[in-house]
Design a protein around this motif. Structure first.
Motif, PDB file in Angstrom:
ATOM      1  N   ASP A   1      95.431  44.369 121.153  1.00 13.73           N
ATOM      2  CA  ASP A   1      95.450  43.121 120.389  1.00 13.73           C
ATOM      3  C   ASP A   1      94.040  42.642 120.088  1.00 13.73           C
ATOM      4  O   ASP A   1      93.813  41.918 119.125  1.00 13.73           O
ATOM      5  CB  ASP A   1      96.156  42.001 121.188  1.00 13.73           C
ATOM      6  N   VAL A   2      93.099  43.001 120.944  1.00 11.76           N
ATOM      7  CA  VAL A   2      91.758  42.457 120.812  1.00 11.76           C
ATOM      8  C   VAL A   2      90.760  43.381 121.516  1.00 11.76           C
ATOM      9  O   VAL A   2      91.109  44.058 122.485  1.00 11.76           O
ATOM     10  CB  VAL A   2      91.691  41.018 121.401  1.00 11.76           C
ATOM     11  N   ILE A   3      89.539  43.419 120.970  1.00  7.04           N
ATOM     12  CA  ILE A   3      88.455  44.144 121.637  1.00  7.04           C
ATOM     13  C   ILE A   3      87.474  43.103 122.151  1.00  7.04           C
ATOM     14  O   ILE A   3      87.144  42.148 121.439  1.00  7.04           O
ATOM     15  CB  ILE A   3      87.729  45.092 120.654  1.00  7.04           C
TER      16      ILE A   3
ATOM     17  N   GLU B   1      83.178  44.244 114.034  1.00  2.00           N
ATOM     18  CA  GLU B   1      83.967  43.269 113.284  1.00  2.00           C
ATOM     19  C   GLU B   1      83.740  43.308 111.778  1.00  2.00           C
ATOM     20  O   GLU B   1      84.685  43.352 111.002  1.00  2.00           O
ATOM     21  CB  GLU B   1      83.698  41.843 113.784  1.00  2.00           C
ATOM     22  N   VAL B   2      82.472  43.288 111.373  1.00  2.00           N
ATOM     23  CA  VAL B   2      82.239  42.953 109.959  1.00  2.00           C
ATOM     24  C   VAL B   2      82.454  44.121 108.997  1.00  2.00           C
ATOM     25  O   VAL B   2      82.529  43.916 107.790  1.00  2.00           O
ATOM     26  CB  VAL B   2      80.838  42.336 109.721  1.00  2.00           C
ATOM     27  N   PHE B   3      82.549  45.353 109.520  1.00  2.00           N
ATOM     28  CA  PHE B   3      82.722  46.479 108.603  1.00  2.00           C
ATOM     29  C   PHE B   3      84.168  46.944 108.487  1.00  2.00           C
ATOM     30  O   PHE B   3      84.436  47.995 107.912  1.00  2.00           O
ATOM     31  CB  PHE B   3      81.820  47.647 109.031  1.00  2.00           C
TER      32      PHE B   3
ATOM     33  N   PRO C   1      90.807  41.785 115.984  1.00  2.00           N
ATOM     34  CA  PRO C   1      89.757  40.820 116.338  1.00  2.00           C
ATOM     35  C   PRO C   1      88.797  41.387 117.398  1.00  2.00           C
ATOM     36  O   PRO C   1      89.217  42.157 118.268  1.00  2.00           O
ATOM     37  CB  PRO C   1      90.521  39.613 116.891  1.00  2.00           C
ATOM     38  N   VAL C   2      87.540  41.001 117.289  1.00  2.00           N
ATOM     39  CA  VAL C   2      86.513  41.458 118.231  1.00  2.00           C
ATOM     40  C   VAL C   2      85.781  40.231 118.764  1.00  2.00           C
ATOM     41  O   VAL C   2      85.137  39.510 118.005  1.00  2.00           O
ATOM     42  CB  VAL C   2      85.501  42.395 117.544  1.00  2.00           C
ATOM     43  N   LEU C   3      85.915  39.980 120.061  1.00  2.00           N
ATOM     44  CA  LEU C   3      85.303  38.791 120.648  1.00  2.00           C
ATOM     45  C   LEU C   3      84.168  39.169 121.589  1.00  2.00           C
ATOM     46  O   LEU C   3      84.241  40.197 122.283  1.00  2.00           O
ATOM     47  CB  LEU C   3      86.340  37.976 121.438  1.00  2.00           C
ATOM     48  N   TYR C   4      83.156  38.341 121.614  1.00  2.00           N
ATOM     49  CA  TYR C   4      82.100  38.503 122.607  1.00  2.00           C
ATOM     50  C   TYR C   4      82.662  38.072 123.972  1.00  2.00           C
ATOM     51  O   TYR C   4      83.519  37.181 124.055  1.00  2.00           O
ATOM     52  CB  TYR C   4      80.873  37.670 122.213  1.00  2.00           C
TER      53      TYR C   4
ATOM     54  N   LEU D   1      85.034  33.620 113.644  1.00  2.00           N
ATOM     55  CA  LEU D   1      85.284  35.058 113.508  1.00  2.00           C
ATOM     56  C   LEU D   1      85.752  35.375 112.097  1.00  2.00           C
ATOM     57  O   LEU D   1      86.417  34.563 111.454  1.00  2.00           O
ATOM     58  CB  LEU D   1      86.357  35.500 114.503  1.00  2.00           C
ATOM     59  N   LEU D   2      85.414  36.557 111.611  1.00  2.00           N
ATOM     60  CA  LEU D   2      85.925  36.980 110.306  1.00  2.00           C
ATOM     61  C   LEU D   2      87.369  37.451 110.446  1.00  2.00           C
ATOM     62  O   LEU D   2      88.170  37.297 109.544  1.00  2.00           O
ATOM     63  CB  LEU D   2      85.080  38.129 109.735  1.00  2.00           C
ATOM     64  N   VAL D   3      87.673  38.068 111.577  1.00  2.00           N
ATOM     65  CA  VAL D   3      89.045  38.481 111.857  1.00  2.00           C
ATOM     66  C   VAL D   3      89.577  37.527 112.918  1.00  2.00           C
ATOM     67  O   VAL D   3      89.155  37.566 114.066  1.00  2.00           O
ATOM     68  CB  VAL D   3      89.096  39.932 112.398  1.00  2.00           C
ATOM     69  N   PRO D   4      90.480  36.632 112.529  1.00  2.00           N
ATOM     70  CA  PRO D   4      90.874  35.553 113.438  1.00  2.00           C
ATOM     71  C   PRO D   4      91.602  36.062 114.682  1.00  2.00           C
ATOM     72  O   PRO D   4      92.259  37.097 114.651  1.00  2.00           O
ATOM     73  CB  PRO D   4      91.806  34.682 112.580  1.00  2.00           C
TER      74      PRO D   4
END
Ligand code: SF4
Ligand code: SF4
Ligand code: SF4
Lengths: 287, 186
Positions: free
Chosen positions: A219-221, A233-235, A250-253, A274-277
């Protein structure tokens, strides 16, 4: 608990939302972060391509300023982390370089005093402890399939965890109720500056990382490095265009997902940027 | 596309080996046993004109011209996979850095790689300001075409407050400049 805090350049320009999450989390955990006064760039991956000595004096100045505040410095970017550690170790091992660098510092009234270098993950594990985090977290991440992705520089060439199969983030997020996805690429490189500059050779590595996370139904990285966060995330759109595969995730710090798990709000953690919510899992029978 | 062609013993330059051995990163290259662990673990080796193992061999044997014209050091992402696995304890990623410095100094680096230009403009920015705005530096290094290709993305990030082109500075950039001049000579 007082830390000298070294944000590094990118935190102020490209990742103010990540910095928010670091500051909010520290406050929540009762950790006192004091930003190093008048810090400078660590040299990133580039300065060492021009001059070895230049690549040492920059982190050395940062460490020297940090030592005025505390014997521990908190460093959220793994490239900075690597440069500060490399400087400590090189000055320790190479007397001729140490003499040169320390001499130049002293001319500017700066003392050389080695300090301990911590990533926010180290801070959570060593100063707070997984047990305490578990208590505070109330399993808010239950139902969430998490890929902890470590990248390179957190564990290589120096770190407390295994260089190729680290588990620190696995332990933290498991304690918060998450389901940890077995992810064999967890320390495979994302392509670093090559990827960030839009180079397809680098981008192919990021593609492999995302593809594998999708294949394993994550679900998330969650990542410990702002550059990893950026590249992963951005690519995602560009990867879809190039290789025809949907890799949206989604990719979270690290401090963003940890903050959410401890009940802090999306906005104070910059998760709204985030760009990917990302949405927290719906909790059964509650709010 | 191979830059190796055929190797001739005439290309060997003993002084180059010495130069690498005296660099902080290259001191152990004579201990390489050519096991190939570096090449097999490298996530980018299939894009390289010389795999890491070959590069280390050719470098330590003094094939200066080949090595300093190679793309390999500029493709290496400094991931340290090879470094933690090398049985001879060689700082392969560090050797890449030493080779980058030499290739930049000699002007032999491949012109169509972006990292050389990026490194130079990054250094200039640190030298001038003590801090760096990476987005700005990256755009400067990419030129107009490269900049245009990143524009859509830049705009998206900018709307989220994740992209700024402001110039960051330390309080007294001249202090940093003087320190850099003293230790690095430029
Ligand atoms: S994964 Fe990428 S950004 Fe992260 S540390 Fe490795 S190279 Fe750097
Ligand atoms: S892993 Fe080390 S010893 Fe083996 S070929 Fe590479 S540099 Fe040589
Ligand atoms: S450090 Fe460079 S050469 Fe070594 S494995 Fe990583 S990319 Fe390959």
């Amino acid at each position: 608990m007082k830390y000298a805090y070294y944000p590094g350049c990118t935190m102020k320009t490209s990742y103010p939302h990540v910095e928010k999450s670091i500051l909010a989390l520290a406050k929540h955990l009762g950790v006192n972060l004091q930003e190093i006064e008048d810090w400078n760039c660590c040299g990133a991956a580039e300065v060492v391509n021009i001059s070895m000595e230049a690549s040492l004096i920059l982190p050395a100045r940062v460490l020297s300023l940090a030592s005025r505040i505390s014997d521990k410095v908190l460093v959220p970017c793994t490239e900075c982390l690597y440069n500060l550690k490399r400087t400590l170790i090189t000055l320790e091992e190479r007397p001729s370089l140490r003499e040169k660098i320390v001499g130049a510092l002293e001319k500017k009234g700066l003392k050389w005093k080695p300090v301990k270098i911590y990533h926010p993950i180290d801070m959570v594990i060593k100063d707070i402890g997984v047990e305490k985090i578990k208590e505070m977290g109330k399993e808010r991440l239950k139902g969430l399939r998490v890929v902890p992705y470590y990248g390179c520089l957190l564990t290589r060439p120096w770190g407390d965890d295994h260089p190729l199969y680290p588990t620190s983030m696995d332990e933290i997020f498991e304690a918060l109720g998450a389901e940890i996805v077995d992810y064999p690429l967890k320390t495979k490189c994302c392509g670093a500056a090559l990827t960030a500059s839009g180079d397809e050779r680098g981008l192919s590595l990021t593609y492999h990382l995302l593809r594998e996370a999708k294949r394993r139904k994550a679900d998330v990285i969650v990542v410990p490095c702002t550059l990893c966060q950026f590249n992963l995330e951005v690519f995602q759109n560009r990867i879809k265009e190039r290789w025809g595969e949907d890799v949206s995730i989604p990719v979270l710090y690290f401090t963003q997902l940890l903050g959410l798990a401890l009940g802090l709000g999306e906005e104070e953690l910059g998760v709204d940027k985030l760009l990917v919510p990302f949405k927290m899992p719906e909790r059964r029978g509650g709010k | 596309m191979s830059i190796v062609g055929f190797l001739s013993e005439k290309q060997r330059d003993r002084r180059f080996t010495e130069q690498l051995l005296s660099s902080p990163e290259g001191s152990k290259i004579l201990e390489c046993i050519q096991c190939g662990t570096c090449s097999s673990t490298c996530p980018l080796s299939h894009y390289m004109d010389l795999t890491p193992r070959r590069l280390i061999y050719l470098a330590r044997e003094g094939f200066k011209d080949l090595v300093l014209r190679s793309r390999t050091p500029w493709i290496c992402a400094s991931c340290f996979n090879c470094v933690v696995l090398c049985p001879a304890g060689i700082d392969i990623s560090g050797v890449m850095h030493a080779l980058r410095r030499l290739a930049l100094a000699e002007g032999t680096y491949p012109r169509d790689e972006v990292i050389p230009a990026l490194s130079k403009s990054f250094y200039d920015e640190v030298f001038r300001h003590g801090k760096v705005n990476e987005a700005k530096v990256a755009l400067a290094a990419k030129g107009l075409r490269g900049t245009l290709s990143m524009m859509g993305l830049g705009l998206k990030l900018w709307r989220k407050g994740r992209m700024s082109l402001s110039a960051e500075k330390t309080r007294s950039p001249s202090e940093i400049r003087e320190m850099l001049r003293e230790v690095a000579g430029s």
